[in-house]
Design an enzyme around this catalytic site. Structure first.
Site, PDB file in Angstrom:
ATOM      1  CB  SER A 287      -5.900 -21.197 -13.833  1.00  0.00           C
ATOM      2  OG  SER A 287      -7.127 -20.593 -13.490  1.00  0.00           O
TER       3      SER A 287
ATOM      4  CG  HIS B  11      -4.166 -20.790  -9.643  1.00  0.00           C
ATOM      5  ND1 HIS B  11      -3.329 -20.168  -8.748  1.00  0.00           N
ATOM      6  CD2 HIS B  11      -4.942 -19.805 -10.151  1.00  0.00           C
ATOM      7  CE1 HIS B  11      -3.581 -18.870  -8.718  1.00  0.00           C
ATOM      8  NE2 HIS B  11      -4.570 -18.609  -9.556  1.00  0.00           N
TER       9      HIS B  11
ATOM     10  CG  ASP C  29      -8.043 -18.011 -10.669  1.00  0.00           C
ATOM     11  OD1 ASP C  29      -7.177 -17.397 -10.023  1.00  0.00           O
ATOM     12  OD2 ASP C  29      -7.801 -18.627 -11.728  1.00  0.00           O
TER      13      ASP C  29
ATOM     14  CG  MET D 292     -12.544 -14.356  -9.564  1.00  0.00           C
ATOM     15  SD  MET D 292     -12.559 -13.937 -11.305  1.00  0.00           S
ATOM     16  CE  MET D 292     -11.072 -14.781 -11.862  1.00  0.00           C
TER      17      MET D 292
ATOM     18  CG  HIS E 271      -5.442 -15.842  -7.053  1.00  0.00           C
ATOM     19  ND1 HIS E 271      -5.291 -15.543  -8.399  1.00  0.00           N
ATOM     20  CD2 HIS E 271      -5.306 -14.664  -6.393  1.00  0.00           C
ATOM     21  CE1 HIS E 271      -5.088 -14.251  -8.523  1.00  0.00           C
ATOM     22  NE2 HIS E 271      -5.101 -13.687  -7.339  1.00  0.00           N
TER      23      HIS E 271
ATOM     24  CG  MET F  88      -8.391 -12.424  -7.628  1.00  0.00           C
ATOM     25  SD  MET F  88      -8.437 -13.079  -9.294  1.00  0.00           S
ATOM     26  CE  MET F  88      -8.604 -14.823  -8.925  1.00  0.00           C
TER      27      MET F  88
ATOM     28  CG  MET G 200      -2.448 -10.555 -10.146  1.00  0.00           C
ATOM     29  SD  MET G 200      -3.013 -12.249 -10.351  1.00  0.00           S
ATOM     30  CE  MET G 200      -3.939 -12.166 -11.882  1.00  0.00           C
TER      31      MET G 200
ATOM     32  N   GLY H 169      -9.405 -11.106 -12.864  1.00  0.00           N
ATOM     33  CA  GLY H 169     -10.840 -11.147 -13.158  1.00  0.00           C
ATOM     34  C   GLY H 169     -11.223 -12.157 -14.224  1.00  0.00           C
ATOM     35  CG  PHE H 170     -12.546 -11.626 -17.100  1.00  0.00           C
ATOM     36  CD1 PHE H 170     -13.802 -12.235 -17.141  1.00  0.00           C
ATOM     37  CD2 PHE H 170     -12.459 -10.322 -16.636  1.00  0.00           C
ATOM     38  CE1 PHE H 170     -14.938 -11.545 -16.734  1.00  0.00           C
ATOM     39  CE2 PHE H 170     -13.585  -9.617 -16.232  1.00  0.00           C
ATOM     40  CZ  PHE H 170     -14.836 -10.238 -16.286  1.00  0.00           C
ATOM     41  N   GLY H 171      -9.795 -15.204 -17.313  1.00  0.00           N
ATOM     42  CA  GLY H 171      -8.759 -15.985 -17.981  1.00  0.00           C
ATOM     43  C   GLY H 171      -8.649 -15.517 -19.426  1.00  0.00           C
ATOM     44  N   GLY H 172      -7.622 -16.000 -20.100  1.00  0.00           N
ATOM     45  CA  GLY H 172      -7.494 -15.765 -21.537  1.00  0.00           C
ATOM     46  C   GLY H 172      -7.027 -14.376 -21.942  1.00  0.00           C
TER      47      GLY H 172
ATOM     48  CG  ASP I  58      -2.676 -16.097 -11.949  1.00  0.00           C
ATOM     49  OD1 ASP I  58      -3.016 -16.577 -13.040  1.00  0.00           O
ATOM     50  OD2 ASP I  58      -3.452 -15.976 -10.970  1.00  0.00           O
ATOM     51  N   GLY I  59      -1.389 -15.247 -15.236  1.00  0.00           N
ATOM     52  CA  GLY I  59      -2.090 -14.473 -16.257  1.00  0.00           C
ATOM     53  C   GLY I  59      -1.396 -14.507 -17.602  1.00  0.00           C
ATOM     54  N   GLY I  60      -2.039 -15.173 -18.573  1.00  0.00           N
ATOM     55  CA  GLY I  60      -1.535 -15.158 -19.951  1.00  0.00           C
ATOM     56  C   GLY I  60      -0.249 -15.929 -20.184  1.00  0.00           C
TER      57      GLY I  60
ATOM     58  N   GLY J 109      -3.958 -21.163 -17.383  1.00  0.00           N
ATOM     59  CA  GLY J 109      -5.324 -21.639 -17.574  1.00  0.00           C
ATOM     60  C   GLY J 109      -5.564 -22.090 -18.996  1.00  0.00           C
TER      61      GLY J 109
HETATM   62  C1  DX5 Z   1      -7.068 -14.176 -13.547  1.00  0.00           C
HETATM   63  C2  DX5 Z   1      -6.755 -15.448 -12.800  1.00  0.00           C
HETATM   64  C3  DX5 Z   1      -5.827 -16.373 -13.518  1.00  0.00           C
HETATM   65  C4  DX5 Z   1      -6.341 -16.885 -14.829  1.00  0.00           C
HETATM   66  C5  DX5 Z   1      -5.227 -17.446 -15.630  1.00  0.00           C
HETATM   67  O1  DX5 Z   1      -7.731 -13.302 -12.710  1.00  0.00           O
HETATM   68  O2  DX5 Z   1      -6.147 -15.143 -11.566  1.00  0.00           O
HETATM   69  O3  DX5 Z   1      -5.490 -17.465 -12.678  1.00  0.00           O
HETATM   70  O4  DX5 Z   1      -7.298 -17.863 -14.683  1.00  0.00           O
HETATM   71  O5  DX5 Z   1      -5.746 -17.891 -16.836  1.00  0.00           O
HETATM   72  P1  DX5 Z   1      -4.942 -17.687 -18.206  1.00  0.00           P
HETATM   73  O6  DX5 Z   1      -3.693 -18.492 -18.087  1.00  0.00           O
HETATM   74  O7  DX5 Z   1      -5.872 -18.192 -19.248  1.00  0.00           O
HETATM   75  O8  DX5 Z   1      -4.638 -16.213 -18.325  1.00  0.00           O
HETATM   76 ZN    ZN Z   2      -5.266 -16.784 -10.312  1.00  0.00          ZN
END
Ligand code: DX5
Ligand code: ZN
Length: 220
Positions: A7, A32, A34, A36, A65, A67, A136, A141-144, A174-176, A196
């Protein structure tokens, strides 16, 4: 075979072109993106012009993706910018069938994404029309953020339904995602893995992608 899609949300935005090249050299399968809008999710990122510029830097599959509240309005823009796969949220305001048609008419592969609180059944009526389901494992909304283990039954339910109907679906998670939990998602039935922070912040991204792929291919 597991597909790894780093990501770009976690990259160094002052050198996006180089970051993409770095991911390609590290063995990424897809990239990927994102998107938003600060409305569907409480964060703002990039739009079609950025993706268009980055398309010049890589031949990898561009996995976009969305959002955003009204994806239908922007499908053509993202297709023209170079998206190969366009995924939108079933919870968005756009009509699902019209949006899928717009993606297909634009020559792209179509995906539908489900937020954590949306049940697997929501996507069942559309399985014959799509190429991918994105589950998801964090609130978008956010990475990490931390991976939600309790999404695994949802992945399994979608894979079961696809097998039952004979659909060779890509199921993206996708996510974490990290090197430890990726095998849970793979065992549940996912075959495309977005990551990500785990990849971008690793000391050695190439080693990390190999490890993720290896652990995703181990069926326990
Ligand atoms: C969250 C995004 C993800 C995110 C993944 O809304 O859709 O793609 O960037 O990042 P990590 O792997 O750090 O959770
Ligand atoms: Zn994503």
């Amino acid at each position: 075979m597991a597909i790894i899609s780093p990501s770009i949300l976690s990259c160094d935005y002052s050198k996006m072109g180089e970051e993409i090249l770095r991911m390609e050299q590290a063995g990424a399968d897809w990239l990927h993106f994102d998107v938003m809008d600060g409305c569907f999710v409480p964060n703002l990122t990039i739009g079609a012009p950025v993706i268009k510029s980055l398309k010049k830097c890589s031949n990898l599959v561009f996995d976009v993706h969305l959002m955003i509240t009204d994806p239908l309005r922007y499908i053509e823009d993202f297709a023209k910018a170079g998206a190969d796969i366009i995924t939108f949220h079933i919870e968005s305001d756009s009509n699902v069938l019209k949006t899928l048609k717009a993606i297909k008419d634009a020559g792209c592969r179509a995906g539908i994404s489900l937020k954590p609180k949306t049940s697997a059944h929501a996507v069942f009526p559309y399985l014959a029309l799509i190429d991918m389901v994105l589950v998801m494992t964090v609130e978008p909304g956010f990475g990490g953020q931390s991976f939600m283990d309790d999404m695994m039954p949802k992945i399994s339910a979608i894979r079961r339904e696809c097998d039952l109907k004979g659909f060779g679906m890509d199921i993206e998670v996708d996510g974490g995602i990290n090197e430890t939990n990726i095998s849970k998602a793979a065992n549940a039935g996912a075959n495309v893995f977005v990551s990500g922070n785990t990849i971008f912040k690793a000391d050695d991204s190439k080693e990390m992608i190999s490890l993720l792929r290896e652990n995703a291919n181990v069926i326990i």
